[in-house]
Each structure stands twice: as structure tokens, then as C-alpha cells.
Design a protein around this motif. Structure first.
Motif, mmCIF file in Angstrom:
data_model
loop_
_atom_site.group_PDB
_atom_site.id
_atom_site.type_symbol
_atom_site.label_atom_id
_atom_site.label_comp_id
_atom_site.label_asym_id
_atom_site.label_seq_id
_atom_site.Cartn_x
_atom_site.Cartn_y
_atom_site.Cartn_z
ATOM 1 N N MET A 1 0.582 -1.408 -0.235
ATOM 2 C CA MET A 1 0.012 -0.152 0.102
ATOM 3 C C MET A 1 1.284 1.274 0.335
ATOM 4 O O MET A 1 2.191 1.577 0.227
ATOM 5 N N SER A 2 0.122 2.293 -0.518
ATOM 6 C CA SER A 2 0.809 3.416 -0.279
ATOM 7 C C SER A 2 1.291 4.323 -0.194
ATOM 8 O O SER A 2 -0.107 4.578 1.365
ATOM 9 N N VAL A 3 2.366 4.541 0.893
ATOM 10 C CA VAL A 3 2.290 5.929 2.442
ATOM 11 C C VAL A 3 2.866 6.432 2.203
ATOM 12 O O VAL A 3 3.808 7.204 2.985
ATOM 13 N N ARG A 4 3.179 7.287 1.075
ATOM 14 C CA ARG A 4 3.777 8.562 0.638
ATOM 15 C C ARG A 4 3.358 9.595 1.203
ATOM 16 O O ARG A 4 1.802 9.317 -0.017
ATOM 17 N N ALA B 1 2.520 0.231 13.221
ATOM 18 C CA ALA B 1 3.203 1.116 11.874
ATOM 19 C C ALA B 1 2.705 1.286 10.945
ATOM 20 O O ALA B 1 2.643 2.556 10.635
ATOM 21 N N GLN B 2 2.007 0.246 10.453
ATOM 22 C CA GLN B 2 1.093 -0.016 9.228
ATOM 23 C C GLN B 2 -0.101 0.932 9.647
ATOM 24 O O GLN B 2 -0.159 2.402 8.437
ATOM 25 N N ILE B 3 -0.098 1.299 9.608
ATOM 26 C CA ILE B 3 -1.975 1.963 10.423
ATOM 27 C C ILE B 3 -1.481 3.697 10.456
ATOM 28 O O ILE B 3 -1.769 4.546 9.812
ATOM 29 N N ALA C 1 -0.491 9.084 8.188
ATOM 30 C CA ALA C 1 0.356 9.849 7.290
ATOM 31 C C ALA C 1 0.217 10.490 6.035
ATOM 32 O O ALA C 1 1.183 11.216 5.653
ATOM 33 N N ALA C 2 0.170 9.391 5.725
ATOM 34 C CA ALA C 2 0.328 9.159 3.791
ATOM 35 C C ALA C 2 -1.405 10.184 3.837
ATOM 36 O O ALA C 2 -1.988 10.486 2.127
ATOM 37 N N THR D 1 3.852 18.992 0.894
ATOM 38 C CA THR D 1 3.544 18.422 2.434
ATOM 39 C C THR D 1 4.007 18.315 3.341
ATOM 40 O O THR D 1 5.054 16.817 3.685
ATOM 41 N N PRO D 2 4.955 18.792 4.464
ATOM 42 C CA PRO D 2 5.432 18.555 5.389
ATOM 43 C C PRO D 2 4.800 17.606 5.622
ATOM 44 O O PRO D 2 3.953 16.728 6.253
ATOM 45 N N LYS D 3 6.201 16.654 6.808
ATOM 46 C CA LYS D 3 5.862 15.579 7.134
ATOM 47 C C LYS D 3 5.207 15.704 8.957
ATOM 48 O O LYS D 3 5.730 16.916 9.413
ATOM 49 N N PRO D 4 4.251 14.339 9.131
ATOM 50 C CA PRO D 4 3.782 14.745 10.162
ATOM 51 C C PRO D 4 4.409 14.340 11.448
ATOM 52 O O PRO D 4 5.822 13.640 11.429
ATOM 53 N N GLY D 5 4.571 15.576 12.738
ATOM 54 C CA GLY D 5 5.575 14.515 13.890
ATOM 55 C C GLY D 5 4.468 13.536 13.741
ATOM 56 O O GLY D 5 3.274 13.403 14.007
#
Lengths: 359, 359
Positions: B1-4, B347-349, B354-355, B9-13
Motif C-alpha cells: 500500500m502507498s504510504v507516501r 506502524a502500518q496504520i 501519514a499519507a 506536504t510537511p511530514k507529520p510528527g
């Protein structure tokens, strides 16, 4: 069940073939503990064990090599040896006039050889056209006393069984291999990275197809017999059908070896013709011969192999009615695979034969 | 699955609550290995662990104590802590604007909290009215990738599951207790007389209800919840129903602890609406995400926990069509209960969240 011979009858002689093996050792203890229904007890093994002395009934007894002559004057011959030895020598014993009780797989599927669990189908012992009675596989013997008793009340349709089988079910070498593997991994950090137990064990797999220490191995018995099933899984199905007289019984088993020395366990899902209740199942299991009910998980009461090893009965706990099926029960069973699972059941059959009227 | 994340977009904390526990340790390794989709990673634990330094993404990172302020500026908060801690603190994180991924049992049964296995029900992650997504119990996570894939093809009706659960499923103390018990019994003759393992282990039961070395314990999880069922057994049923969207699915489970450090195994009997074949099941399992097929018992190929520990997927072997039911399959599954069974699924969720497009 009564195992007393008719008064005045001379006691029959007993031959124990395979007296020096793992099951043989348990058999000698059982013969020393049970009511003494035997005349001479003759201990028989392979020529390399001949001359050894073993204790039975409090007396030293010399082991003799297996020949045709050892069955002279013997009433019952107990075979506690591999199937190929039974296949060759059981007919010899019968020809010499002995009744044979065989604990191997050699005759279990033979339609002219009864397969007996004395608590469940005692009538089968007397009908032995070939002079041979077979004792079931150790997993079948862990299953049958409890499940057979429930079948008599509720009518069994369907069994799903998962096993937790001890190393000793694979023989004495298997116990040594597990002990050696445990010594290699105990006190180490092994067992948390892929394959590290396998590397530590190296050539020490013993009779197992994968390391058994810190592991479980989803394969027991001989090579696949078709459809991906192991011999143990198919034996549990065919033997349960034969003993219960249910040729159409649906049975699906997954047999798994676990790092336990002795004591087989089974998780059982059993579906019946009639609706079940835990209360009635408890009553049946609490009063069935060869079964001990141990089922109060809130008090920490359930059977485990380490607690039941060395005892005779099948222990039953975790009795639950399936949440979505009022005709199904889930159970957890434990039994000593060397006692009821092998030596004890054969001894019980032999004692029934000794008690038959003769003449 | 895509997680990009969307470009630009700024990366979330990310906050990792429970970073110092057994699952936290695995999570830090996963975060260091996966594509880096995170801005700041904040490691959070109880006050007594505050100030410790742990490595993540190749950098030392100081652990901070759990307070309201740790969620400031955080996009996703991963909760790897006991249920009572999650129940108290997850709503605090949500109020601070974070999406919560919770690995505990606190919210799994909440109808307003999705229970997600990204390979099976990824759509569920986006619908989170309470701002919380729950990750299932480790046994459910061992089951679902394979059984969910088969369900999509054949339509699942009925599950009978027996587990072989590792010590680490009961926490870090449980692993220490098993190691200590093994050191007491390895190299001894213990394990062949009733209760001798129990006497050797003495007060060293750890969190188990019976000795685990040289034994299996047919009880995992919390106190009975009625009908004799353990919390783990009922969780497997309710969570599988929720994830697959099958409120009427019939599930009967027996959960058993085995002397394995890490790596849960399951023996599964699954009945479907449609007829099954091993060939088609093999095709499905060989191509399903998160699943590895390992099924050639004649060549000694089946999964075991010691071989799959430390890996991500669920491994599937022993695929058989039930001998008496053309709609049923029997399987043996193994997975690492600390990776897919806990840290990896969470982590996957989190990476899916995040994506998500933001704005």
C-alpha cells in the motif's frame, strides 16, 4: 471392569515383546502395580538386549531374545515394538496359541483385527478372528475416553482436533534429542531472531523435522499420505471412526509436536447430533471410567501435561459450549502418552483377555 | 500500500507512547527500517523511564515523560501501552489534534473506533469518529492476513482455532520467567513425574497460571468472562467478526501458551460458503500481501515460530482440504507476535494516516 479369572483357573503366561523400550519400561511398572493375573511373565527383546535383567512384580527377570520358542506356553503376548516387528512376529505368536495385543500400527486398519479402548468398546476385544487385538495410536487414546463418553450421550458428528504432542511419542531418542536441544538454548538469548535456534541445534534435530526446543513443529508421524495430511492426522480420523463404529464421522486434525517430554494434549471442537450443556458434559466426564474432570479456570484448575504425566487417566478441562453452536463443545484434554497412550491400554486389553473363560 | 505523503506536504510528527516496552523496542527498529514519512519522532514513556536515550532512525533520542504537552504539534500518536493507560491518555492526544493508533484492548470493541488490518480492511482507517484507530490482539493479527484473503474468495462461515502462543505475548516479564524456568529444568530428569516441573519452578511461575517450561498452559489472557472462555478466546471471535464485517461469523477458539519466546502459531479449521481446493488456496495465499506460503511438507517445508521470529509476514503452511468437507480448509499459521502481531500493524496504520491528504 473385572479382570479376575474364574476361580480355580490357572493363570495364563504373559510374554512382553519389546520389554526394554520406553513403553516396555512403563509396562513393567504397570504389571508390578496391577492385580497379578499372570502366571509366568516372559520378557522378550531383540538379541542385543538378551541377558539384561529387569525388575517386574518385585523380581529380577532375564530378557530373552525374540524367537518362535518364546511363545511356548504363553496365553497372551503383548507387542510393544515397531510395526514391522509386530507384522512379522504377531502371527507367529498366534500360531503358537497366544492371543496377541499389539500396540503398533501394523494391524490397526485390518478389518479382522479389533481396535480397542476398554472404557469405550470393551465388547470388541472378544471378537478377534486373527487372534490379534490392536491398541490405538497415542493421540487417539488421549481423545477417546472423554469424547467416546460424550458421544454415548450426545451422538458425535464432527471433530476438529489440534494436538500438542510430547517428544516421547516419537520414541526414546526423541526425548534425548529434546533434552540436548534444551541444554543448548537454555540460558542464552537464542530464540528471538529468525533461525537462531535452528543454527544452535545444528545436526541435533533428532527424529524431528525442525528444532523442538523453544519451538513447535507442525508435523508428526510419517511422510505425507496424500492431500498434505500426516500419518498421525489420518490415523486419528480412521481409528476414531473404527473404535466408535462411526464410518462417516467427520474428523479434521492438525498434529503438532511441542517441547514437552511426556504428556500429549488435545484441543477438541466436537459437534453432536443433540444440543449440549456444560453442566451435563461435566456430569458425564466426572463419572466416566478413565477420565478425570479438572475444570475450574477461575481457580487455576485445568490440566497441563507437566501435571498429569505419570498418571493413568485422561484429564479434561476447559469444557465450553461453542458460543455460536448449541450442539458443539470445546475441550482441552491431557494424558500420559506412554501410560494410557500406549502401555496401560495394552495392559487393560491383555487383562480382559486373561479374565475370559477358557477351556 | 502507498504510504507516501502528497508532495510538498510537511511530514507529520509522531509520538511513540510506550517506547521503552517490548513492543516499543520493536517499533523503534521498524521506524528505522521503513521509509521515513515522519517529521519529529517523540519517544514517550512513564516518568521512571524519562531521560533514557534510545536510537531511532540512526539518532539518539531522549525519552520524555507522558504529559499533556507531549502531544503538542504531533500528527499521529502511537499507543503501545496497557489498556488503562490508553483509555486515559488517547483522548488527551486526540484533543491535542493527533490521530491515535492504539495497540491495546481499550477501544477495540468500541463501535466508533475502527479495528484495522491494513492488508484486509484498509478503508476502515479513514473512518474514525473518535480520532482513534485500534490495532487488534496479536492472535487476531496472526490469523487475519491469511484467513481474510481466503474469505474474500470463498466466503467464510465458521472458524475453529487452536493457538500455540509465545511467552512474549504476555509481556517482557513473561519472557524472563520462561528463560528462568528453562534454566531450572534443562539438563535435569525433570518432566516425567507428575508435578516435578511445578515443584522445580516453585514461585517462578511469572505471569503464567502453571509452569511453562516443558509444558503447555491452556489459558491465556484475563479471567473468565463467562461460559469458561478466556478473554483471548473471546477477543479472537469478536475482533475477527468486526474486521471482516461478519457479525454472525461462528468462531470457537482454544488459546494455549507454549514454551516459545516469540512467535505465535495457530491451527485453523475454516469452513466457507463455497467449495475450496488446495490449488486455489495456494494461489491466493502466495499472492496476498503480508502472507508467505511455505507448504511442502514432503520437503520439510512448513512454518515454525523459531524460523519466522523477527520477520514481518504471516507464514502459512499445512494447507489441506478437510477430508470429509469440500468447503473446509485446515491450515497452520505462524507470525511474530511483536512485529505484525503488535508493532508492525500499528506502524502500518500510522503510515496510512501519514499519507492521507491534509489541509
Amino acid at each position: 471392569m473385572s479382570v479376575r479369572p474364574a476361580p480355580g483357573t490357572p493363570k495364563p503366561g504373559l510374554a512382553v515383546v519389546g520389554a526394554t523400550g520406553a513403553v516396555g519400561a512403563v509396562m513393567l511398572r504397570i504389571l508390578s502395580q496391577h492385580a497379578d493375573v499372570w502366571g509366568e511373565i516372559r520378557l522378550v527383546a531383540s538379541p542385543r538386549s538378551a541377558g539384561r535383567k529387569l525388575a517386574v512384580r518385585g523380581e529380577e527377570c532375564e530378557v530373552v531374545a525374540l524367537t518362535e520358542d518364546v511363545f511356548d506356553g504363553i496365553g497372551v503376548a503383548l507387542f510393544l515394538v515397531p510395526a514391522e516387528v509386530s507384522a512379522r512376529w504377531a502371527p507367529v505368536a498366534v500360531a503358537k496359541g497366544a492371543a496377541v495385543v499389539d500396540s503398533s500400527a501394523a494391524f490397526r486398519a485390518d478389518p479382522d483385527v479389533p481396535l480397542a479402548v476398554p472404557e469405550i468398546n470393551p465388547h470388541a476385544v472378544r471378537l478377534r478372528p486373527r487372534g490379534i487385538v490392536a491398541s490405538p495410536h497415542d493421540t487417539t487414546l488421549t481423545l477417546l475416553p472423554a469424547v467416546g463418553a460424550l458421544h454415548a450421550e450426545f451422538g458425535l458428528c464432527d471433530l476438529v482436533v489440534s494436538s500438542y504432542q510430547a517428544a516421547s511419542g516419537a520414541g526414546r531418542d526423541a526425548v534425548g534429542a529434546l533434552r540436548a536441544q534444551l541444554s543448548l538454548v537454555a540460558g542464552t538469548e537464542l530464540g528471538v531472531a529468525p533461525g537462531d535456534v535452528r543454527r544452535a541445534v545444528g545436526e541435533g534435530l533428532g527424529p524431528f523435522d525442525a528444532p523442538l526446543a523453544l519451538n513447535v513443529v507442525p508435523w508428526t508421524g510419517a511422510a505425507p499420505l496424500g492431500g498434505g495430511w500426516s500419518s498421525d492426522e489420518l490415523a486419528l480420523r480412521s481409528e476414531t471412526r473404527k473404535i466408535l463404529g462411526l464410518p462417516g464421522l467427520r474428523v479434521a486434525a492438525t498434529c503438532v509436536r511441542v517441547p514437552v517430554l511426556t504428556g500429549h494434549s488435545l484441543a477438541v471442537h466436537a459437534r453432536f447430533e443433540r444440543e449440549v450443556t456444560v453442566e451435563r458434559a461435566h456430569e458425564i466426564l466426572a463419572t466416566s471410567p478413565g477420565v478425570v474432570l479438572c475444570d475450574d479456570p477461575e481457580a487455576g484448575d485445568f490440566p497441563t501435561p507437566a501435571d498429569v504425566v505419570g498418571t493413568d487417566p485422561t484429564w479434561v478441562g476447559r469444557v465450553r459450549r461453542a458460543p455460536d453452536d448449541p450442539t458443539a463443545l470445546d475441550l482441552f484434554l491431557c494424558g500420559d502418552n506412554l501410560r494410557k497412550g500406549a502401555a496401560l491400554n495394552s495392559a487393560q486389553i491383555a487383562e480382559m483377555i486373561a479374565a475370559e473363560p477358557r477351556g
